[in-house]
Design an enzyme around this catalytic site. Structure first.
Site, PDB file in Angstrom:
ATOM      1  N   LYS A 207       0.846  -1.199   0.000  1.00 48.13           N
ATOM      2  CA  LYS A 207       0.000   0.000   0.000  1.00 48.13           C
ATOM      3  C   LYS A 207       0.879   1.245   0.000  1.00 48.13           C
ATOM      4  O   LYS A 207       0.673   2.167  -0.779  1.00 48.13           O
ATOM      5  CB  LYS A 207      -0.921  -0.029   1.229  1.00 48.13           C
ATOM      6  CG  LYS A 207      -1.789   1.187   1.363  1.00 48.13           C
ATOM      7  CD  LYS A 207      -2.783   1.058   2.497  1.00 48.13           C
ATOM      8  CE  LYS A 207      -3.466   2.399   2.735  1.00 48.13           C
ATOM      9  NZ  LYS A 207      -4.474   2.355   3.785  1.00 48.13           N
ATOM     10  N   GLU A 213      10.351  -4.709   4.628  1.00 44.80           N
ATOM     11  CA  GLU A 213      10.476  -6.108   4.207  1.00 44.80           C
ATOM     12  C   GLU A 213      10.196  -6.245   2.713  1.00 44.80           C
ATOM     13  O   GLU A 213      10.962  -6.869   1.968  1.00 44.80           O
ATOM     14  CB  GLU A 213       9.483  -6.986   4.978  1.00 44.80           C
ATOM     15  CG  GLU A 213       9.772  -7.120   6.455  1.00 44.80           C
ATOM     16  CD  GLU A 213       9.075  -6.059   7.301  1.00 44.80           C
ATOM     17  OE1 GLU A 213       8.795  -4.955   6.777  1.00 44.80           O
ATOM     18  OE2 GLU A 213       8.823  -6.333   8.484  1.00 44.80           O
ATOM     19  N   GLY A 268      -4.877  -1.760   4.959  1.00 40.78           N
ATOM     20  CA  GLY A 268      -4.030  -2.869   4.521  1.00 40.78           C
ATOM     21  C   GLY A 268      -4.683  -4.224   4.736  1.00 40.78           C
ATOM     22  O   GLY A 268      -4.716  -5.072   3.841  1.00 40.78           O
ATOM     23  N   ARG A 269      -5.243  -4.443   5.928  1.00 39.57           N
ATOM     24  CA  ARG A 269      -5.811  -5.765   6.228  1.00 39.57           C
ATOM     25  C   ARG A 269      -7.172  -5.978   5.572  1.00 39.57           C
ATOM     26  O   ARG A 269      -7.763  -7.039   5.709  1.00 39.57           O
ATOM     27  CB  ARG A 269      -5.883  -5.979   7.735  1.00 39.57           C
ATOM     28  CG  ARG A 269      -6.570  -4.881   8.509  1.00 39.57           C
ATOM     29  CD  ARG A 269      -6.248  -4.975   9.994  1.00 39.57           C
ATOM     30  NE  ARG A 269      -6.717  -3.817  10.746  1.00 39.57           N
ATOM     31  CZ  ARG A 269      -6.032  -2.688  10.875  1.00 39.57           C
ATOM     32  NH1 ARG A 269      -4.879  -2.544  10.276  1.00 39.57           N
ATOM     33  NH2 ARG A 269      -6.512  -1.682  11.601  1.00 39.57           N
ATOM     34  N   GLU A 354      -5.000  -6.667  14.715  1.00 34.15           N
ATOM     35  CA  GLU A 354      -4.519  -5.345  14.325  1.00 34.15           C
ATOM     36  C   GLU A 354      -5.674  -4.331  14.406  1.00 34.15           C
ATOM     37  O   GLU A 354      -5.449  -3.142  14.595  1.00 34.15           O
ATOM     38  CB  GLU A 354      -3.929  -5.378  12.903  1.00 34.15           C
ATOM     39  CG  GLU A 354      -2.911  -4.288  12.638  1.00 34.15           C
ATOM     40  CD  GLU A 354      -2.111  -4.475  11.352  1.00 34.15           C
ATOM     41  OE1 GLU A 354      -0.925  -4.810  11.424  1.00 34.15           O
ATOM     42  OE2 GLU A 354      -2.686  -4.284  10.267  1.00 34.15           O
ATOM     43  N   HIS A 385      -5.275 -33.323  17.152  1.00 39.23           N
ATOM     44  CA  HIS A 385      -4.151 -34.144  17.618  1.00 39.23           C
ATOM     45  C   HIS A 385      -3.044 -33.280  18.202  1.00 39.23           C
ATOM     46  O   HIS A 385      -1.904 -33.728  18.317  1.00 39.23           O
ATOM     47  CB  HIS A 385      -3.633 -35.004  16.458  1.00 39.23           C
ATOM     48  CG  HIS A 385      -4.696 -35.918  15.941  1.00 39.23           C
ATOM     49  ND1 HIS A 385      -4.917 -37.175  16.467  1.00 39.23           N
ATOM     50  CD2 HIS A 385      -5.650 -35.732  14.996  1.00 39.23           C
ATOM     51  CE1 HIS A 385      -5.938 -37.738  15.838  1.00 39.23           C
ATOM     52  NE2 HIS A 385      -6.403 -36.877  14.946  1.00 39.23           N
ATOM     53  N   LYS A 513       9.114  -0.942  14.558  1.00 43.20           N
ATOM     54  CA  LYS A 513       9.696  -0.581  13.253  1.00 43.20           C
ATOM     55  C   LYS A 513      10.752   0.498  13.448  1.00 43.20           C
ATOM     56  O   LYS A 513      11.847   0.453  12.894  1.00 43.20           O
ATOM     57  CB  LYS A 513       8.624  -0.021  12.311  1.00 43.20           C
ATOM     58  CG  LYS A 513       7.698  -1.043  11.698  1.00 43.20           C
ATOM     59  CD  LYS A 513       6.769  -0.343  10.689  1.00 43.20           C
ATOM     60  CE  LYS A 513       5.642  -1.239  10.268  1.00 43.20           C
ATOM     61  NZ  LYS A 513       4.669  -0.596   9.397  1.00 43.20           N
TER      62      LYS A 513
HETATM   63  O1  F6P Z   1       3.052  -2.940   9.816  1.00 41.66           O
HETATM   64  C1  F6P Z   1       1.715  -3.229   9.650  1.00 41.66           C
HETATM   65  C2  F6P Z   1       1.240  -2.874   8.274  1.00 41.66           C
HETATM   66  O2  F6P Z   1       1.175  -1.503   8.122  1.00 41.66           O
HETATM   67  C3  F6P Z   1      -0.085  -3.532   7.981  1.00 41.66           C
HETATM   68  O3  F6P Z   1      -1.154  -2.820   8.467  1.00 41.66           O
HETATM   69  C4  F6P Z   1      -0.036  -3.653   6.503  1.00 41.66           C
HETATM   70  O4  F6P Z   1      -0.973  -4.574   6.030  1.00 41.66           O
HETATM   71  C5  F6P Z   1       1.391  -4.102   6.314  1.00 41.66           C
HETATM   72  O5  F6P Z   1       2.117  -3.375   7.270  1.00 41.66           O
HETATM   73  C6  F6P Z   1       1.981  -3.891   4.952  1.00 41.66           C
HETATM   74  O6  F6P Z   1       1.927  -2.551   4.550  1.00 41.66           O
HETATM   75  P1  F6P Z   1       2.134  -2.138   3.041  1.00 41.66           P
HETATM   76  O7  F6P Z   1       1.031  -2.738   2.232  1.00 41.66           O
HETATM   77  O8  F6P Z   1       2.121  -0.647   3.030  1.00 41.66           O
HETATM   78  O9  F6P Z   1       3.463  -2.687   2.588  1.00 41.66           O
END
Ligand code: F6P
Length: 549
Positions: A207, A213, A268-269, A354, A385, A513
């Site tokens: 987003k 990452e 995002g979620r 979240e 199990h 972060k």
């Molecule tokens: O760190 C949490 C978050 O902001 C989530 O809410 C989001 O889904 C994820 O990181 C990834 O964010 P982006 O889509 O901006 O890479």
């Protein structure tokens, strides 16, 4: 507005909660003593939600519905669906529901109808996904792209990954679609190990297009590709991007026709319904992605129109509030009896934790009530199990959601019948239990000597009265999956309204972060760690650096 726990309706529910001795037992409810609460079973968008295994009477259920009304839940639902600024800390709407509206719907943000733009993006997604699936999209060397590596994390990974795995069974699968999320290089290296760069398409999904990452994985993927194909020009043919940050996608070198956008009012979620769903269209076809959206929209309509006491997300939300805030249950298990839903608990963890893992109310003051629970789970029958021992005989009460479809999409012998029997048996066993006397008599009937039967009876007894909800459907089609996911999104929203918290921000992920950023130079440099690190971190940094050298 009055704080939730100041409402007389909150106190009424609390009085029921305090009077545990008078909660009906699930054995009594099974025998209709006293008559069960009204919301036994509700049907919505092709799902049957059975909530008969909760220790609630009509009066208790009515008290929860009254609390929802006192919290002005109907107005809150209208506001959400209308595009009000429900995310007050970030001053935004949360309009994931607009993403699944039909073409002729109208949904306004700041006076602008956003539905035409949503459908224009869907058309571009359809054209691109269809062309890639058909082998018409060629890589830098002129060979068709046959492998897709989706790079994203959190909502830009969990939703599409979960849906792709859920819908793959029985689907024509012309492309090999993989997901890489972790900044641990093992994830990317292993995913790329057997891939041919000449036939690989990367989708960078973020987003913000700044997430550490994802951008690290994207940079390494780019280097792998350019190194193998010998030219920076290959990036245009082998990368697509999904983001709200179009400037950053251009800087990365993604060709504008390969960039699919969405707006910042998609959390995002909640983003799998947006262009973030591109890997779904690539993996299982655009028609199935469209059907997923239609299923979610059907649940949206139910949520918007059904009366509170017959509204599936509302009922589930009320139960969630009951367990977390009144009955003292700190966790909630989700057990899909469907292997293809193996990532559903992970998606739900982000959605729920979240969203509702908050401790400050909309008035800026600390809440005095428990909010979102820890959500966890694994597919059945595997969980049986592993951790079901605790669910049946442990000291904690864990409300469970069972999810199962009548028909398998990959039928084989008696497998599905066994799966169904196990699902139904587990919720029944949790509810009814087995008394020590029953356990002893059973052993005596099996020929166990009486002193041995008496000795073992306490261990072999089950307390019962362990609550669960069972969600059943005909088959896990894209429509039904869409409805199931929207059901949970709305359930989480309902809980947030009752708790008076904003489910659409996530400030809680920021501190870690920020500190990771501060620590990077200390881990990279040969100098001793400096800066604001505590003694524990300092010692660990020194140990790690010693081993890295
Ligand atoms: O760190 C949490 C978050 O902001 C989530 O809410 C989001 O889904 C994820 O990181 C990834 O964010 P982006 O889509 O901006 O890479």
């Amino acid at each position: 507005m009055i704080r939730p726990d100041q409402l007389p309706e909150w106190s009424a529910v609390a009085r029921f909660a305090a009077d545990r001795e008078r909660w009906p037992t699930l054995r009594d409810l099974a025998a209709d003593r006293p008559p069960r609460h009204r919301a036994l079973r509700v049907e919505a968008a092709g799902l049957v939600v059975d909530t008969s295994r909760h220790r609630l009477t009509d009066a208790m259920f009515d008290a929860l519905v009254a609390l929802a009304a006192a919290r002005a839940l109907p107005a809150a639902i209208d506001g959400l669906l209308r595009g009000d600024v429900v995310n007050h800390t970030e001053r935004r709407a949360a309009l994931h529901t607009a993403l699944r509206c039909p073409r002729d719907a109208v949904c306004r943000v700041d006076g602008e109808n956003v539905v035409p733009e949503i459908h224009a993006t869907l058309e571009r997604l359809r054209d691109f996904a269809t062309a890639v699936r058909a082998g018409r999209v060629l890589g830098h060397t002129g060979r068709p792209l046959r492998h897709v590596v989706h790079l994203g994390i959190g909502g830009s990974d969990l939703g599409p990954l979960m849906v792709v795995d859920a819908l793959r069974p029985g689907c024509p699968d012309p492309l090999d679609v993989r997901f890489v999320s972790n900044v641990d290089a093992t994830h990317l290296v292993e995913a790329l190990r057997d891939l041919d760069p000449a036939t690989t398409l990367f989708v960078v999904a973020s987003k913000t297009f700044t997430t550490q990452e994802t951008m690290t994985n994207a940079a390494s993927a780019r280097a792998w590709l350019v190194d193998a194909l010998g030219s920076d020009a290959a990036v245009r043919a082998h990368f697509a991007a999904v983001s709200t940050n179009l400037a950053a996608t251009a800087t990365f070198g993604v060709a504008p026709e390969r960039v699919f956008g969405f707006r910042d009012w998609v959390g995002g979620r909640y983003s799998l319904w947006s262009a973030i769903g591109l890997p779904i269209a690539l993996a299982v076809g655009f028609e199935r992605f469209e059907a997923l959206l239609a299923g979610a929209h059907a649940m949206d309509r139910h949520f918007a129109t059904a009366p509170l006491a017959q509204n599936a997300p509302v009922i589930l939300g009320l139960l969630g509030v009951w367990y977390a805030s009144f009955a003292g249950c700190a966790t909630h298990a989700v057990i899909p009896y469907d292997q293809s839903l193996h990532r559903l608990p992970a998606w739900l963890q982000q959605l729920d934790m979240e969203s509702n893992g908050k401790r400050v109310a909309r008035d800026g003051q600390r809440v005095d009530w428990s909010t979102g629970p820890v959500v966890w789970g694994e597919p059945g029958t595997n969980g049986q199990h592993a951790f079901f021992q605790l669910l049946h005989q442990g000291t904690q009460i864990v409300p469970v959601d069972f999810i199962v479809a009548a028909r398998s999409r990959t039928p084989l012998g008696r497998h599905h019948t066994l799966l169904l029997a196990n699902c139904l048996a587990q919720s029944q066993a949790l509810a009814l239990g087995k008394t020590p006397v029953e356990a002893r008599d059973e052993m005596l009937a099996a020929g166990v000597p009486s002193d041995e039967a008496a000795r073992l009876a306490p261990y072999r007894a089950f307390p019962g009265d362990r609550p669960s909800t069972t969600i059943v459907t005909d088959t896990l089609s894209p429509q039904r999956l869409g409805a199931l996911l929207a059901l949970h999104e709305h359930r989480v929203f309902v809980q947030s309204v009752l708790w008076d918290i904003n489910p659409f921000d996530q400030w809680g992920v920021e501190l870690g972060k920020q500190m990771a950023g501060d620590l990077l130079p200390q881990l990279d440099s040969s100098e001793p760690p400096a800066g604001p690190v505590d003694p524990t971190t300092r010692a660990l940094v020194e140990q790690l650096r010693a081993w890295r050298e």
